[in-house]
Design an enzyme around this catalytic site. Structure first.
Site, PDB file in Angstrom:
ATOM      1  N   SER A  12       0.929  -1.206  -0.012  1.00  0.00           N
ATOM      2  CA  SER A  12      -0.194  -0.126   0.117  1.00  0.00           C
ATOM      3  C   SER A  12       0.802   1.165   0.039  1.00  0.00           C
ATOM      4  CB  SER A  12      -0.852   0.080   1.391  1.00  0.00           C
ATOM      5  OG  SER A  12      -0.016   0.180   2.412  1.00  0.00           O
ATOM      6  N   SER A 134      10.364  10.299   8.894  1.00  0.00           N
ATOM      7  CA  SER A 134       9.163  11.176   8.794  1.00  0.00           C
ATOM      8  C   SER A 134       9.470  12.453   9.187  1.00  0.00           C
ATOM      9  CB  SER A 134       8.060  10.625   9.831  1.00  0.00           C
ATOM     10  OG  SER A 134       6.950  11.743   9.884  1.00  0.00           O
ATOM     11  N   TYR A 147       5.256   7.626  17.947  1.00  0.00           N
ATOM     12  CA  TYR A 147       5.570   7.585  16.407  1.00  0.00           C
ATOM     13  C   TYR A 147       6.950   8.442  16.276  1.00  0.00           C
ATOM     14  CZ  TYR A 147       4.779   8.077  11.313  1.00  0.00           C
ATOM     15  OH  TYR A 147       5.229   8.124  10.162  1.00  0.00           O
ATOM     16  N   LYS A 151      10.862   7.199  14.962  1.00  0.00           N
ATOM     17  CA  LYS A 151      11.263   7.891  13.740  1.00  0.00           C
ATOM     18  C   LYS A 151      12.587   8.432  14.312  1.00  0.00           C
ATOM     19  CE  LYS A 151       8.013   6.459  11.047  1.00  0.00           C
ATOM     20  NZ  LYS A 151       8.284   5.402   9.889  1.00  0.00           N
ATOM     21  N   THR A 182      -1.991   8.966   1.743  1.00  0.00           N
ATOM     22  CA  THR A 182      -1.782   7.700   1.719  1.00  0.00           C
ATOM     23  C   THR A 182      -2.985   7.173   2.927  1.00  0.00           C
ATOM     24  OG1 THR A 182      -0.382   7.140   3.490  1.00  0.00           O
ATOM     25  CG2 THR A 182       0.466   7.266   1.224  1.00  0.00           C
TER      26      THR A 182
HETATM   27  N1  NAP Z   1       1.912   9.095   4.352  1.00  0.00           N
HETATM   28  C1  NAP Z   1       2.555   9.804   5.044  1.00  0.00           C
HETATM   29  O1  NAP Z   1       2.257  11.034   5.111  1.00  0.00           O
HETATM   30  C2  NAP Z   1       3.915   9.591   5.593  1.00  0.00           C
HETATM   31  C3  NAP Z   1       4.699  10.503   6.412  1.00  0.00           C
HETATM   32  C4  NAP Z   1       5.738  10.392   6.956  1.00  0.00           C
HETATM   33  C5  NAP Z   1       6.204   8.930   6.960  1.00  0.00           C
HETATM   34  N2  NAP Z   1       5.503   8.183   6.504  1.00  0.00           N
HETATM   35  C6  NAP Z   1       6.088   6.543   6.381  1.00  0.00           C
HETATM   36  O2  NAP Z   1       6.101   6.048   5.479  1.00  0.00           O
HETATM   37  C7  NAP Z   1       5.899   4.513   5.508  1.00  0.00           C
HETATM   38  C8  NAP Z   1       4.819   4.084   4.553  1.00  0.00           C
HETATM   39  O3  NAP Z   1       3.475   4.521   4.971  1.00  0.00           O
HETATM   40  P1  NAP Z   1       2.294   4.968   4.188  1.00  0.00           P
HETATM   41  O4  NAP Z   1       1.930   6.240   4.139  1.00  0.00           O
HETATM   42  O5  NAP Z   1       2.534   4.379   2.836  1.00  0.00           O
HETATM   43  O6  NAP Z   1       1.081   4.340   4.990  1.00  0.00           O
HETATM   44  P2  NAP Z   1       0.396   2.700   4.702  1.00  0.00           P
HETATM   45  O7  NAP Z   1      -0.156   2.658   3.553  1.00  0.00           O
HETATM   46  O8  NAP Z   1      -0.314   2.637   5.917  1.00  0.00           O
HETATM   47  O9  NAP Z   1       1.599   1.869   4.728  1.00  0.00           O
HETATM   48  C9  NAP Z   1       2.408   1.058   5.947  1.00  0.00           C
HETATM   49  C10 NAP Z   1       2.716  -0.389   5.215  1.00  0.00           C
HETATM   50  O10 NAP Z   1       3.540  -0.813   6.333  1.00  0.00           O
HETATM   51  C11 NAP Z   1       3.221  -2.230   6.473  1.00  0.00           C
HETATM   52  N3  NAP Z   1       3.339  -2.754   8.044  1.00  0.00           N
HETATM   53  C12 NAP Z   1       2.900  -2.336   8.828  1.00  0.00           C
HETATM   54  N4  NAP Z   1       3.162  -3.075   9.987  1.00  0.00           N
HETATM   55  C13 NAP Z   1       3.940  -4.113   9.539  1.00  0.00           C
HETATM   56  C14 NAP Z   1       4.664  -5.332  10.158  1.00  0.00           C
HETATM   57  N5  NAP Z   1       4.627  -5.508  11.191  1.00  0.00           N
HETATM   58  N6  NAP Z   1       5.406  -5.837   9.144  1.00  0.00           N
HETATM   59  C15 NAP Z   1       5.427  -5.625   7.915  1.00  0.00           C
HETATM   60  N7  NAP Z   1       4.785  -4.697   7.250  1.00  0.00           N
HETATM   61  C16 NAP Z   1       3.998  -3.816   8.146  1.00  0.00           C
HETATM   62  C17 NAP Z   1       1.706  -2.155   5.975  1.00  0.00           C
HETATM   63  O11 NAP Z   1       1.286  -3.374   5.388  1.00  0.00           O
HETATM   64  P3  NAP Z   1       0.666  -4.554   6.042  1.00  0.00           P
HETATM   65  O12 NAP Z   1      -0.542  -4.007   6.994  1.00  0.00           O
HETATM   66  O13 NAP Z   1       0.218  -5.718   5.268  1.00  0.00           O
HETATM   67  O14 NAP Z   1       1.717  -5.254   7.242  1.00  0.00           O
HETATM   68  C18 NAP Z   1       1.816  -1.092   4.883  1.00  0.00           C
HETATM   69  O15 NAP Z   1       1.753  -1.729   3.642  1.00  0.00           O
HETATM   70  C19 NAP Z   1       5.686   4.394   6.899  1.00  0.00           C
HETATM   71  O16 NAP Z   1       6.706   4.092   7.719  1.00  0.00           O
HETATM   72  C20 NAP Z   1       5.202   5.773   7.459  1.00  0.00           C
HETATM   73  O17 NAP Z   1       5.742   6.038   8.976  1.00  0.00           O
HETATM   74  C21 NAP Z   1       4.281   8.288   5.749  1.00  0.00           C
END
Ligand code: NAP
Length: 257
Positions: A12, A134, A147, A151, A182
């Protein structure tokens, strides 16, 4: 030359988009996450991929997964530790158990997989290791205490590791996204461990995930030690660094949602 690229959280959001961005030049993308069905769906969009379900908090499963990849491919050129879970709860309303869970996924999950893959990279004499931090890894933000702490911790680890690897051709990069559109807020945990299940208004207005993935890919190709991607919120990283008083003035007035 084609590469072996391992992405966690690839079912995702940013991870999925990174998988699509790297699907060129005969690259093979190893897709990891807990939900196999989501990974299978992403795999249908890619010419060369390998679905490897894995919970990054399971150390034994990490060892088995890395042994499988070593057997199958021999090396990993780029490891993107993207898996992560956010938080939407006040610090004093977040149970210790949920706090630990956030550290386990966001910090230890990334670190343990990195340490397991590193010997393959050392043997190959090359590689890129990416930690997904992040903007909240650069400054504290309400409702994201654990969180933000998880990070921040990544920065210390990957900076130290990068220095330890300075005489090798293995590079570490830490990515700091701001708000990217996302489902991260929907998947965030509340203080009791329940899922937040809401698309926060700030998230809704976030930067397009394709733009985000393209910028991350460019930064990794340049072996950048840090990559910032997002909207105006990225300015807060600079305010915190150069004018902390201005950071605090603005941060107190920004909505946490
Ligand atoms: N979107 C933002 O604004 C933003 C901002 C700053 C940082 N980030 C970082 O970017 C990264 C991706 O986030 P995203 O925005 O793409 O959100 P997301 O769609 O919720 O993606 C998070 C992914 O992590 C996987 N995950 C969670 N727990 C896990 C585990 N125990 N083992 C393996 N996989 C796991 C989930 O897959 P499953 O549930 O299938 O395991 C999911 O695909 C994260 O590290 C997040 O902190 C995002």
């Amino acid at each position: 030359m084609s590469k072996i690229i391992w992405i966690t959280g690839a079912g995702s959001g940013i991870g999925k988009e990174l998988a699509l961005a790297y699907a060129e030049n005969g690259n093979t993308i190893i897709l990891t996450g807990r939900k196999k069905a989501q990974l299978d769906e992403v795999a249908t969009l890619l010419p060369n991929s390998y679905v490897l379900p894995l919970d990054v908090t399971d150390e034994k499963a990490i060892a088995t997964a890395v042994a499988e990849i070593a057997d199958k491919y021999g090396c990993v050129d780029i490891l993107i530790n993207n898996a992560g879970v956010s938080q939407r709860a006040l610090a004093n309303e977040t149970s210790n158990e949920v706090g630990r869970q956030l550290m386990e996924v966001n910090f230890f999950g990334s670190v343990h997989l990195t340490k397991a893959v590193l010997p393959l990279m050392l043997k190959a004499g090359k590689g890129n290791i990416v930690g997904m931090s992040s903007a909240a890894g650069k400054f504290g933000f309400p409702l994201r205490s654990y969180y933000s702490a998880s990070k921040h911790a990544l920065h210390g680890f990957y900076e130290a590791l990068g220095l330890e690897l300075k005489d090798t051709n293995i590079h570490t990069t830490v990515v700091c996204p701001g708000r990217i559109k996302t489902d991260i807020s929907k998947n965030a945990l509340k203080g009791d461990g329940a899922v937040h299940s809401e698309m926060d208004p700030g998230q809704q207005k976030g930067v397009d995930v394709t733009v985000c993935a393209a910028k991350i890919k460019r930064g990794i190709a340049r072996n950048k030690s840090e990559i910032y991607v997002g909207g105006v919120e990225i300015l807060m990283i600079y305010f915190k660094r150069y004018t902390p008083w201005l950071f605090r003035f603005i941060a107190k007035r920004v909505s946490a949602k």
